[in-house]
Design an enzyme around this catalytic site. Structure first.
Site, PDB file in Angstrom:
ATOM      1  N   HIS A 316      27.222  18.031  33.704  1.00  0.00           N
ATOM      2  CA  HIS A 316      27.062  17.759  32.112  1.00  0.00           C
ATOM      3  C   HIS A 316      27.024  19.535  32.315  1.00  0.00           C
ATOM      4  O   HIS A 316      27.189  20.796  33.060  1.00  0.00           O
ATOM      5  CB  HIS A 316      24.974  18.119  32.361  1.00  0.00           C
ATOM      6  N   ASP A 374      24.720   8.863  29.843  1.00  0.00           N
ATOM      7  CA  ASP A 374      25.670   8.287  30.417  1.00  0.00           C
ATOM      8  C   ASP A 374      25.326   7.272  31.489  1.00  0.00           C
ATOM      9  O   ASP A 374      25.811   6.167  31.080  1.00  0.00           O
ATOM     10  CB  ASP A 374      26.832   9.040  29.750  1.00  0.00           C
TER      11      ASP A 374
END
Ligand code: CMC
Length: 435
Positions: A316, A374
């Site tokens: 991320h 996700d």
């Protein structure tokens, strides 16, 4: 002074000094409530004739905001000060929408009034149904979303005057209310089933499930475990500070564009696999891996730069620690699979093992690549019955409140100016057209 009221202040350790050649310039440093200070370089070009160069905006704060706070190193995500795990456990999506929009959790009366307003707007103009028939049946639902949400600006003229606070608020209410209807219609169209109208007696997530999975010829009973899980998924995705799609909405809105068109721009940005499209990509990857014995092959491929392959659902831009949303998502995933009797799902086994191996591998440890939200959301949504092409659409439904709350905050910010980045020009210098 409450956290809400605290405005940006001069930082105790400012100003910052920049020495550039013979010249020295000073820039004010400003502090927020929490988080890193910012050097206010808005006068840099005027003072030095230089721009800053920051591709991907990794060191650039584009605005001051009161809505969402992330500490990527500590794995913290706060909506208006409240930790995401506490909201996911104790709140529901509509109350979270109220919080993001108004800054405080609603009282019971405020919640009842807010819910009444939202459900008043859940239907779309009947003429909009004709838009759908113009799309090919195999169109990606995100393509349909970009088109139909953009088209809202052609239907609701009484909420496009952005200088009117009342119209701004109606636009936000309309988008929170209509997005699930538009998304469910995109799904129904793709599978050739009739559109199902919203049911205002149901909560937000249950209504969305029935619009997606009910058929007119038989009653549909909402599974409360799935409804609660979907509501939690919506809360987890509701806002995420100045991410790519939110920055897109802010940038589009900074020119004074109408809010529906701005949100359509946000949907277009969200679609990319590095952003909202990652849950679809993560599930496709787990399917491609297929079994636990193939994991080492994929780990090796992810570490080999020349392969161009990345472990989807890992890493991320901001979180250099475990994504706090991923923790809640993992728990929700187990709850859903248990409720559906799917705890032996082979993809879940691959996911758990892949996570375990990656978290011990020096490549992932050193680069601080942890599972993101996700990684588990794809398995959960697939178990609920959503096809992969709908995953990013669900993300868009949830993120609509973040986009619209941030858009509204930007319009109401006295420091707001049209977003206009500059560049380092590396093309040809002036030359004459050949005669
Ligand atoms: N698999 C393998 N290596 C990776 C991965 C990955 N998933 N992510 C980053 N790296 C490596 C990358 O190759 C680079 O290595 P080096 O420093 O040796 O060149 C290093 O880690 C830093 O990567 P980066 O691309 O500079 O980092 P970034 O902050 O620009 O990218 C990211 C963040 C999310 C785009 C990236 O981690 C990625 O592509 N992840 C997979 C896609 C994904 O899961 N996206 C969902 C993000 S969460 C949902 C949301 O908030 O929208």
């Amino acid at each position: 002074m409450t956290v809400q009221e605290k405005s940006v202040t001069a930082a105790p350790r400012g100003p910052a000094e920049l020495k550039f050649g013979e010249q020295s310039s000073q820039f004010p440093v400003r502090s927020g409530t929490i988080g890193p200070d910012v050097m206010d370089i808005s006068k840099l070009y005027k003072d030095t004739g230089c721009f800053t160069y920051d591709p991907g905006f990794t060191s650039t704060a584009n605005c001051a905001s009161r809505i969402t706070y992330i500490d990527g190193d500590e794995g913290v995500l706060l909506y208006r000060g409240y930790p995401i795990d506490q909201l996911a456990e104790n709140s529901d999506f509509l109350a979270t929408c109220y919080l993001l929009l108004h800054g405080e959790l609603p009282t019971n009366e405020q919640f009842v009034a807010f819910r009444k307003t939202i459900v008043n707007h859940t239907m779309v103009h009947e003429q909009m149904t004709r838009f759908y028939t113009g799309f090919r049946r195999d169109a990606h639902p995100m393509a349909v979303m970009v088109g139909v949400v953009g088209a809202l600006s052609a239907f609701y003229h009484d909420s496009t005057d952005i200088s009117d606070p009342g119209q701004r608020m109606i636009a936000v209410h309309r988008m929170i209310a209509k997005m699930p209807t538009i998304a469910a219609m995109a799904y129904k169209y793709s599978i050739g089933q009739p559109f199902i109208y919203p049911r205002n007696d149901l909560d937000y997530a249950s209504n969305f499930l029935q619009m997606c999975f009910a058929v007119p010829c038989e009653p549909y009973i909402v599974n409360p475990v799935l409804a609660r899980a979907l509501d939690r998924i919506f809360i987890l995705h509701a806002d995420h500070e100045q991410n790519a799609s939110t920055s897109t909405v802010r940038l589009a809105g900074s020119s004074g564009a109408n809010p529906f068109a701005c949100v359509a721009a946000g949907i277009a940005c969200l679609w990319g696999p590095a952003h909202g499209g990652a849950n679809e990509a993560a599930l496709n990857m787990l399917e491609e891996i297929g079994s636990v014995d193939r994991i080492p092959e994929f780990i090796a491929k992810a570490k080999d730069k020349s392969s161009g392959f990345r472990l989807m659902g890992f890493g991320h831009r901001v979180y250099k620690n475990y994504d706090p949303r991923a923790k809640v998502m993992q728990k929700t995933c187990h709850e859903v699979l248990d409720a559906l009797g799917l705890h032996n799902d082979p993809l879940l086994k691959v996911a758990i093992e892949l996570e375990k191996i990656a978290l011990q591998d020096p490549y992932f440890v050193e680069k601080k690549l942890y599972p993101n939200i996700d990684f588990y959301s794809g398995i959960t949504l697939r178990a609920m019955g959503f096809p992969t092409s709908m995953f990013t659409v669900l993300f868009a439904v949830a993120r609509t409140i973040g986009w619209t709350a941030q858009w509204k905050e930007m319009i109401e910010d006295p420091e707001q100016r049209i977003g206009r980045p500059r560049q380092l020009y590396i093309g040809p210098a002036r030359r004459d057209f050949p005669k």
